[in-house]
Design a protein around this motif. Sequence first.
Motif, mmCIF file in Angstrom:
data_model
loop_
_atom_site.group_PDB
_atom_site.id
_atom_site.type_symbol
_atom_site.label_atom_id
_atom_site.label_comp_id
_atom_site.label_asym_id
_atom_site.label_seq_id
_atom_site.Cartn_x
_atom_site.Cartn_y
_atom_site.Cartn_z
ATOM 1 N N LEU A 231 36.640 26.663 64.663
ATOM 2 C CA LEU A 231 35.341 26.684 63.975
ATOM 3 C C LEU A 231 34.544 27.918 64.374
ATOM 4 O O LEU A 231 33.786 28.469 63.589
ATOM 5 C CB LEU A 231 34.548 25.416 64.290
ATOM 6 C CG LEU A 231 35.014 24.174 63.552
ATOM 7 C CD1 LEU A 231 34.243 22.958 64.026
ATOM 8 C CD2 LEU A 231 34.842 24.333 62.049
ATOM 9 N N ASN A 233 35.805 30.789 64.752
ATOM 10 C CA ASN A 233 36.290 31.831 63.849
ATOM 11 C C ASN A 233 35.542 31.811 62.540
ATOM 12 O O ASN A 233 35.205 32.860 61.996
ATOM 13 C CB ASN A 233 37.776 31.632 63.550
ATOM 14 C CG ASN A 233 38.642 31.999 64.730
ATOM 15 O OD1 ASN A 233 38.238 32.822 65.539
ATOM 16 N ND2 ASN A 233 39.793 31.394 64.829
ATOM 17 N N SER A 234 35.291 30.608 62.024
ATOM 18 C CA SER A 234 34.679 30.542 60.712
ATOM 19 C C SER A 234 33.238 31.045 60.795
ATOM 20 O O SER A 234 32.741 31.701 59.896
ATOM 21 C CB SER A 234 34.779 29.123 60.163
ATOM 22 O OG SER A 234 33.560 28.472 60.189
ATOM 23 N N ILE A 236 32.103 33.322 62.968
ATOM 24 C CA ILE A 236 32.151 34.778 63.117
ATOM 25 C C ILE A 236 32.559 35.434 61.800
ATOM 26 O O ILE A 236 32.055 36.494 61.438
ATOM 27 C CB ILE A 236 33.122 35.151 64.255
ATOM 28 C CG1 ILE A 236 32.556 34.655 65.578
ATOM 29 C CG2 ILE A 236 33.333 36.650 64.312
ATOM 30 C CD1 ILE A 236 33.472 34.893 66.744
ATOM 31 N N LEU A 237 33.473 34.786 61.072
ATOM 32 C CA LEU A 237 33.904 35.346 59.788
ATOM 33 C C LEU A 237 32.721 35.450 58.832
ATOM 34 O O LEU A 237 32.551 36.460 58.146
ATOM 35 C CB LEU A 237 35.005 34.466 59.175
ATOM 36 C CG LEU A 237 35.474 34.868 57.775
ATOM 37 C CD1 LEU A 237 36.068 36.267 57.771
ATOM 38 C CD2 LEU A 237 36.493 33.870 57.223
ATOM 39 N N ARG A 238 31.894 34.405 58.798
ATOM 40 C CA ARG A 238 30.734 34.448 57.900
ATOM 41 C C ARG A 238 29.791 35.594 58.266
ATOM 42 O O ARG A 238 29.288 36.317 57.406
ATOM 43 C CB ARG A 238 29.991 33.108 57.933
ATOM 44 C CG ARG A 238 30.636 32.035 57.067
ATOM 45 C CD ARG A 238 29.704 30.868 56.831
ATOM 46 N NE ARG A 238 29.329 30.231 58.093
ATOM 47 C CZ ARG A 238 30.033 29.277 58.676
ATOM 48 N NH1 ARG A 238 31.136 28.838 58.105
ATOM 49 N NH2 ARG A 238 29.653 28.744 59.812
ATOM 50 N N LEU A 240 30.546 38.371 59.910
ATOM 51 C CA LEU A 240 31.174 39.660 59.637
ATOM 52 C C LEU A 240 31.175 39.955 58.141
ATOM 53 O O LEU A 240 30.994 41.103 57.717
ATOM 54 C CB LEU A 240 32.606 39.644 60.190
ATOM 55 C CG LEU A 240 33.365 40.958 60.214
ATOM 56 C CD1 LEU A 240 32.576 42.032 60.936
ATOM 57 C CD2 LEU A 240 34.720 40.770 60.893
ATOM 58 N N THR A 241 31.347 38.905 57.343
ATOM 59 C CA THR A 241 31.303 39.083 55.889
ATOM 60 C C THR A 241 29.919 39.564 55.465
ATOM 61 O O THR A 241 29.781 40.489 54.671
ATOM 62 C CB THR A 241 31.635 37.756 55.185
ATOM 63 O OG1 THR A 241 32.875 37.285 55.679
ATOM 64 C CG2 THR A 241 31.741 37.939 53.689
ATOM 65 N N VAL A 291 34.808 42.713 70.083
ATOM 66 C CA VAL A 291 34.291 42.377 68.754
ATOM 67 C C VAL A 291 33.715 40.965 68.742
ATOM 68 O O VAL A 291 32.568 40.739 68.343
ATOM 69 C CB VAL A 291 35.408 42.501 67.688
ATOM 70 C CG1 VAL A 291 34.921 41.965 66.345
ATOM 71 C CG2 VAL A 291 35.868 43.938 67.557
#
Lengths: 341, 341
Positions: A231, A233-234, A236-238, A240-241, A291
């Motif tokens: 979770l 990751n999700s 951080i992905l948001r 970074l997006t 990162v």
Amino acid sequence: MNDVSSEHAIKSVADNWKRVRNANVVSVHLAFTDSSFGDRSLIFVTDYHPAAETLAQRHFSPASRFSNRYSSAIVPEPVLWGYIVQIASALKAIHSAGLAARVLDASKILLTGENRVRLNACAILDVVQADVHPSLADNQRTDLYLFGRLILALGSNNTSQHSQGKAMEAFGRTYTPRLKEVTTWLLDHISPQRSDSIDDFLTLIASDIVTTLDNSLHQADALESDLARELENSRILRLLTKMNFINERPEYEHDRQWAEHGNRYCIKLFRDYVFHAVDAQRNPLLDMGHVVGCLNKLDAGIEEKIMLTTRDEETVIYVSYKELKACIEATWQDLMRRAAT
Amino acid sequence: MNDVSSEHAIKSVADNWKRVRNANVVSVHLAFTDSSFGDRSLIFVTDYHPAAETLAQRHFSPASRFSNRYSSAIVPEPVLWGYIVQIASALKAIHSAGLAARVLDASKILLTGENRVRLNACAILDVVQADVHPSLADNQRTDLYLFGRLILALGSNNTSQHSQGKAMEAFGRTYTPRLKEVTTWLLDHISPQRSDSIDDFLTLIASDIVTTLDNSLHQADALESDLARELENSRILRLLTKMNFINERPEYEHDRQWAEHGNRYCIKLFRDYVFHAVDAQRNPLLDMGHVVGCLNKLDAGIEEKIMLTTRDEETVIYVSYKELKACIEATWQDLMRRAAT
């Protein structure tokens, strides 16, 4: 039977089986007939379990096509107990719904992941052998016998139904007396005189059910801790997006806020700080830890300050993650507003 | 007892409890004494379960401090059965390891997530009451009685130990006769004449254990499908991080491969395609679905071709995801090589 009453019968079988929602039975959703394939096909719609194999595929890989014996290794006793408990749980659900499995064959039982089994194709006989009518009690008793035969076949690595005595001998040499006793109890239900129910069997294997429960809870714990990590990751992905939506947009190229000394310039510099860091020899630093660490601090908006350097190395901006977060948020809101118009 | 033998005794208690690895018991790792806090503290090192509350916190929120009765709602019967099965599983593991829980109190049992309980603090009495020596059989029998008292307290919302008869009456009005019967069976173990073991209790509740097993397997299924979805995120996050490592690096600014018509220029244009799309009115398109879709296609490296337009809109590059993937991979390898030197 005419077509209409047969469709009705098929629907009522499917409706019965829809009531069985057990973690060890493949869920049935619908059944109907269809002539698209040039015949009158009977279609069952069930849950799909990707990457499943059958018990037969796992344990009965033929050594020779002239033999009923198989080359594969012995099924370890704990695995066999796991199967027994899960199939018993499936039968409990099926029998409680006033049904019988009728099909308990290694080639029809699905296996996924960590020794998880699911009965499949049970509903089909209720349709195609709808005219054959032994009593429900008879069918349920036969389920127990078929269950025993399945365990014996798996344990003795022998699918022949003719040499049950010999198979039981091999079985007894491999496994504990308790497992043999339980299997014999099930096999005894070939006789119509026996009138035990699946509940009696559950009572017999109570302490083994607890072991399977414990394994299942441990597995759920492991999955939960994996999920907690993923979770992250999700999140951080948001983030970074968002940054990618914002940075280097052509529309911003001549925007004064993004020019050097403009208040949004630091977002670009932060991107350089996170992804384009170099060491003393000007070699790129490709450190995923850096990162993730930076983006986590950004997400939390902590007070820690970092130094961002412009590309010409003439200017240094000293900014906190909290300020960066506010700046990115404001820019994002601005972008969203423009997207909405 | 002198200090050395006491340290030894503490260590041996911890070693005994280390053998209990059950999903419904908080795992003990170590025990020792320590004088850092100005006294001789007894320290137990156990697993930590974040965000756990106790059964007492959940179910006994005091209505008045002068009363033993509590204001909270009735514990639903399926929840109570869930507790019973899990605590029985915990006691089975503890008794099988030649130990007794001795502590079975709502204030010591942890509750996490979906009605998952874990016995805690069991090992402590084995140290602090090491001198009190009822037989193990006695302690195990008392466990069953304490278990019954706990269920009665939870079910009757009454922690007083004086009015067991009244509490049982209230309990019987709320719950099914079967639950009352099981609780009475446990409470009967106050009498030293009873010599049943936890196995007898498991036999009594076999079909309820199967229900809890089914719930647990269903929960594991749900977790697994959540996890599968989240793993997608981690894959896309890695890919997006790679792209961020690559794009807009100052080192590449005067690199001819990145110049217009250079073969790496398309990576930059792809970034624009994914993140900087605008609609006919030049409003930004902020579509997470578009981003995830594009990055998934890139990850798979499919043959589908897309049109990338340069910022001056003079040039259009027609490129497949497969080519883009190869290009990004080559650039990444190049970057890695430079990082390694």
